[in-house]
Design an enzyme around this catalytic site. Sequence first.
Site, mmCIF file in Angstrom:
data_model
loop_
_atom_site.group_PDB
_atom_site.id
_atom_site.type_symbol
_atom_site.label_atom_id
_atom_site.label_comp_id
_atom_site.label_asym_id
_atom_site.label_seq_id
_atom_site.Cartn_x
_atom_site.Cartn_y
_atom_site.Cartn_z
ATOM 1 C CD GLU A 197 21.597 41.088 36.693
ATOM 2 O OE1 GLU A 197 21.017 40.851 37.765
ATOM 3 O OE2 GLU A 197 22.531 40.423 36.250
ATOM 4 C CD GLN A 235 13.559 42.004 44.551
ATOM 5 O OE1 GLN A 235 13.981 42.994 45.125
ATOM 6 N NE2 GLN A 235 14.176 41.488 43.508
ATOM 7 N NE ARG A 279 19.950 50.530 39.607
ATOM 8 C CZ ARG A 279 19.611 51.724 40.074
ATOM 9 N NH1 ARG A 279 18.488 51.888 40.741
ATOM 10 N NH2 ARG A 279 20.351 52.774 39.870
ATOM 11 C CB CYS A 280 24.230 45.077 43.426
ATOM 12 S SG CYS A 280 25.415 43.950 44.093
HETATM 13 O O1 CDP Z 1 13.927 37.549 36.794
HETATM 14 P P1 CDP Z 1 13.268 38.666 36.048
HETATM 15 O O2 CDP Z 1 11.835 38.423 35.736
HETATM 16 O O3 CDP Z 1 13.524 40.000 36.669
HETATM 17 O O4 CDP Z 1 14.050 38.829 34.647
HETATM 18 P P2 CDP Z 1 13.928 38.089 33.252
HETATM 19 O O5 CDP Z 1 13.980 36.611 33.401
HETATM 20 O O6 CDP Z 1 14.971 38.714 32.420
HETATM 21 O O7 CDP Z 1 12.487 38.454 32.686
HETATM 22 C C1 CDP Z 1 11.950 39.747 32.603
HETATM 23 C C2 CDP Z 1 10.690 39.682 31.757
HETATM 24 O O8 CDP Z 1 11.064 39.549 30.362
HETATM 25 C C3 CDP Z 1 9.807 38.466 32.074
HETATM 26 O O9 CDP Z 1 8.447 38.759 31.888
HETATM 27 C C4 CDP Z 1 10.288 37.484 31.065
HETATM 28 O O10 CDP Z 1 9.461 36.391 30.852
HETATM 29 C C5 CDP Z 1 10.502 38.358 29.811
HETATM 30 N N1 CDP Z 1 11.479 37.725 28.917
HETATM 31 C C6 CDP Z 1 11.107 37.355 27.631
HETATM 32 O O11 CDP Z 1 9.975 37.635 27.212
HETATM 33 N N2 CDP Z 1 12.012 36.688 26.825
HETATM 34 C C7 CDP Z 1 13.267 36.412 27.280
HETATM 35 N N3 CDP Z 1 14.132 35.748 26.527
HETATM 36 C C8 CDP Z 1 13.657 36.821 28.561
HETATM 37 C C9 CDP Z 1 12.730 37.475 29.372
#
Ligand code: CDP
Length: 790
Positions: A744, A227, A374-375
């Site tokens: 998350e 990751q 998960r944490c």
């Molecule tokens: O870091 P991680 O990608 O796990 O988490 P995230 O930033 O929450 O994004 C998860 C997915 O949701 C990604 O494809 C983001 O671009 C999308 N997302 C979105 O479309 N709009 C947001 N405001 C937040 C996330």
Amino acid sequence: MTTTSAGPHVHGLGEPYKRKEDARFIRGKGNYVDDIQLPGMLYADIVRSPYAHALIKSIDISKALQVPGVVAVITGKDLEAAGLAWMPTLSGDSEAVLAVDRVLYQMQEVAFVVAESRYAAADGAAAVEVDYDPLPVVVDPHKALAPDAPLLRPDKKDRQPTNQIYHWETGDRAATDAAFAEAEQNGVVVRQDMYVPRIHPAPIETCGCVADYNAATGKLTVWMTSQAPHAHRTLFAIVSGLPEHRIRVISPDVGGGFGNKVPIYPGYVCAVVAALKTGRPVKWIEDRTENLTSTGFARDYHIHAEIAADKEGTVKALRVYTLADHGAFDAAAQPTKFPAGLFHICTGSYDFKHAHVAVDAVHTNKAPGGIAYRCSFRVTEASYLIERMMDTLAREVGKDPAEIRLQNFIKPEAFPYRSALGWTYDSGNYERALRLAMEKIGYEELRREQAEKRARGELMGIGISSFTEIVGAGPGKHFDIAGIQMFDSCEIRVHPTGKVLARIGVQTQGQGHETTFAQIIAAELGISPDDVDVEHGDTDTAPYGLGTYASRSTPVGGAATAVAARKIRDKARKIAAYLLEVGEEDLEWEPGRFYVRGSPSKGKTIQEIAFAAYTNCPPYLEPGLEAVNYYDPPNLTYPFGSYICVVDIDRGTGEVHIRRFLAVDDCGTVINPMIVEGQIHGGLTQGLAPALYEQLAYDEDGNVLGSNFQDYLIPTAMETPRWETARTVTPSPHHPIGAKGVGESPTVGAPQAIANAVVDALAHVGVRHIDIPITPWKVWAILKEKGLAT
Ligand code: CDP
């Protein structure tokens, strides 16, 4: 070409654009680490300890070396001779790569066998003879602190003679104690012990790697389920002494991470050592049991929480003491400056004037690790405790759990809000989210139904969780992983024909970055996401990034992408002005083109400008159309939500049935609502799991009791309810497009909504708390005790 149209429809922000990556996934063309095949590749298996605590008297590898196909066996002593027996963890501890003279948890790595086939490697591992001398085992962190507890880490000379890793506290102890003294006299104080059990991230794809060292070029290539490929490359360079530019980490498609793929595991290091030793590529892939029993866990927090409030239930102060079980090595990925990470968010969505938090972390004979999602940097534990405590307070002062929350929420006009623990929440409107949830689920009607059912002896409960999340680490000056500051990056190349290649520092594990990051560029440049390819996960090509975990991609990597695209647009404006023979200030932008103010037909599309950047660039500019941005966020983002869960309890079996679950989330500006919806469904299911099913339990001897998916319960489609979702939008004021993270949030917010609902169903008979996972057995025992079992 000139045009007067408003430009092409570009599927920018807020559009449910279909996931670009799915074209390869649904065709079975994903490329995971176990798909990597190299000529002459060897396969590895690991000899692991059956004991949770023992001395190693001897290791005999002679029979293993005679197994047909076995090429080499590496032991801790071999690594010691090479100075590689210990590796630094993400928390600055030292972890045994292969145990030399002592094992500290069941399934700890003892020897590494490489062979011509995976089967031969397994036969070789079975033939390694290890003579152990068992030692007393400590699995209870309270007992680990007892003066007569066996010392687990005699190697830690600096903190002898104790199993304590650290004591950390934050907040204003004196002011908090004074507020409690006042509440004891004139208000109310509620107290609760709770345990947030050890669980496992449990990705469907286990961890693994392929290490390949090319002696001719001196280059090491490691394909791994990572990751955080860049951070891993840097750590490999530090540990091995190989020059960093000769190490290439490639994280191909990753089948789920959830924090499990942030730490560096001994298998990775051993595969590299074996590749160097044999001169051949080495593949190491865990099986399910190895993954569940030896890699980074989540949670394991024993919490004592107290709230001081006035008689009306207006909160004054929060006091928390936590005993954190970190296992044998402290390998949690936490920012150096905050060993309990974002546990700071434990004041939640409520306007506490004072707070004090203390955490003691200890070693036990369990696997090391502990990592995001998960944490979630300990956000999950913080959110669980405050939402459970608000329900406890509501009962104490005789108010409805919704009313006590509405009474104590931080008000919308108070943002940016500085919490009692010193964190600045960027934006929020908690009342709007809870009221929307109550309206959508028909809260008042449900309360009426509950009262009627209760009168008939039926058990129905309604649980609320109005959580505040904290995601998007950095800022770099406060946050680091193993000392590396937590910024993130994007590099954009616009080719002469206007097609785009974007490379990002974050690394998708199924979150859909190839789509959403293309949409950010589409929105900024007016280019269809179809014309934007997003690459990630290869340290030779992607700009340096700190990886994807704890919902940091959108807040940090997404911001870097928007800023890099804006740099492209700034240069495009200069080129357009040159082509149109006007001043830059005379140009207007609309998606996909600049035009002359007052003469909309006179303009240049972004594609025309891109072509000119390579063919007819102004003499005072560098040719080409590329930009890079390393984004260090000024603050974290604070997504939030209000969840309401309705449960019915079977008085015959103690089984909890989730009848309805409504999730109102607010992640600021939404890039792709379909992907966000998918993230929320998945996250809710991962929040349901610890509430009702999951726990990584150990017996007194340190044997892991849940080492496969038959014993370690993760919810399937059968157990998962139909999630109902809704949204409010409160943009982040400091993020370039106003987006906050989302992935998350649901796993942070869901468990306590379910726990609160179960306790609510039993509150009238005096139940105040049940530790998760709330299994039918636990509920049935309570029903029996209260005379409610049928
Ligand atoms: O870091 P991680 O990608 O796990 O988490 P995230 O930033 O929450 O994004 C998860 C997915 O949701 C990604 O494809 C983001 O671009 C999308 N997302 C979105 O479309 N709009 C947001 N405001 C937040 C996330």
